[in-house]
Design an enzyme around this catalytic site. Structure first.
Site, PDB file in Angstrom:
ATOM      1  N   TYR A  13       0.837  -1.200   0.000  1.00 16.91           N
ATOM      2  CA  TYR A  13       0.000   0.000   0.000  1.00 16.91           C
ATOM      3  C   TYR A  13       0.872   1.251   0.000  1.00 16.91           C
ATOM      4  CZ  TYR A  13      -3.580   3.399   1.302  1.00 16.91           C
ATOM      5  OH  TYR A  13      -4.418   4.492   1.320  1.00 16.91           O
ATOM      6  N   LYS A  71       1.212   4.253  -2.981  1.00 13.08           N
ATOM      7  CA  LYS A  71       1.004   5.684  -2.728  1.00 13.08           C
ATOM      8  C   LYS A  71       2.277   6.483  -3.009  1.00 13.08           C
ATOM      9  CE  LYS A  71      -3.336   5.641  -1.592  1.00 13.08           C
ATOM     10  NZ  LYS A  71      -4.336   6.354  -2.398  1.00 13.08           N
TER      11      LYS A  71
END
Length: 234
Positions: A139, A143
């Protein structure tokens, strides 16, 4: 740009932070707000225009761009949380998260870029404090990649008069963070800050103190960001 009288499209606009974007844009007097979702029937915000959009499907993205050619503000909000471990999780889990969090905004922005250029528009990409700190495996990586892409898109679109704003924030009180026990930001306040940033032409919006602290700390040594490294042998 001003939100009043603009035409806004929010990916993942049916729930969580996306729904808050839809509601705030309507409250600020947007002329039209497209709430995009895989299943447009999931859009329940009064006044919003439901729009079918799967950010991982090029055909779906192209169809949405053909339908919503009047967009002046594109909010790339749709995201997935897999948080795969780079050593132990299936690589397909990592790929799946990148498809939504990185390639999704890429496909959508490329598809809507001609309309944004023609309409004098703006792009808002939803990042995370985890763009700058590795705490959630894949994750965080998605990002970080999105942050880099946003910076490149800003340079690519500036000559055409299209602005690009990146939103960074920690935990937000939505379904995605329901299991998190740490303090969470009110999604409505995050959205207010983000749209204020769009209206002022800000390159980045740092929506909570945790995010601002992490950004300030990026010049420090790596071990200062990750205290657990202090326990490792030299």
């Amino acid at each position: 740009m001003k939100i009043e009288n603009s035409v806004v499209l929010v990916t993942g606009g049916n729930r969580g932070l996306g729904r808050a974007f839809v509601e705030e844009a309507l409250a600020r007097g947007a002329a039209r707000v497209y709430a995009a979702a895989r299943d447009p029937r999931a859009v329940t915000t009064a006044g919003a225009v439901p729009l079918a959009l799967d950010v991982t499907d090029p055909d779906s993205v192209a169809a949405a761009a053909a339908t919503a050619g009047d967009v002046t503000l594109l909010v790339n909000n749709a995201g997935a949380l897999v948080a795969a471990n780079f050593l132990t999780s299936p690589v397909d889990d990592v790929r799946r998260e990148f498809e939504v969090n990185f390639y999704g905004p890429l496909l959508v922005t490329r598809a809507f870029a001609p309309a944004l250029v023609a309409n004098g528009g703006h792009v808002l990409n939803v990042h995370s404090v985890l763009s700058w700190i590795a705490l959630n495996g894949s994750y965080s990586a998605t990002k970080a990649a999105l942050w880099s892409m946003t910076n490149s898109l800003r340079l690519d679109l500036a000559p055409s008069g299209v602005g690009v704003t990146g939103l960074h924030v920690g935990y937000v009180d939505t379904d995605m963070a329901a299991a998190v026990q740490a303090p969470k930001s009110d999604p409505r306040e995050v959205v207010r800050q983000a749209l204020d940033g769009v209206e002022s032409g800000a390159h980045e919006v740092l929506a909570d103190e945790v995010t601002r602290d992490v950004k300030r700390g990026l010049a420090a040594e790596v071990a200062a960001l990750y205290p657990q490294l202090a326990a490792q042998p030299a």
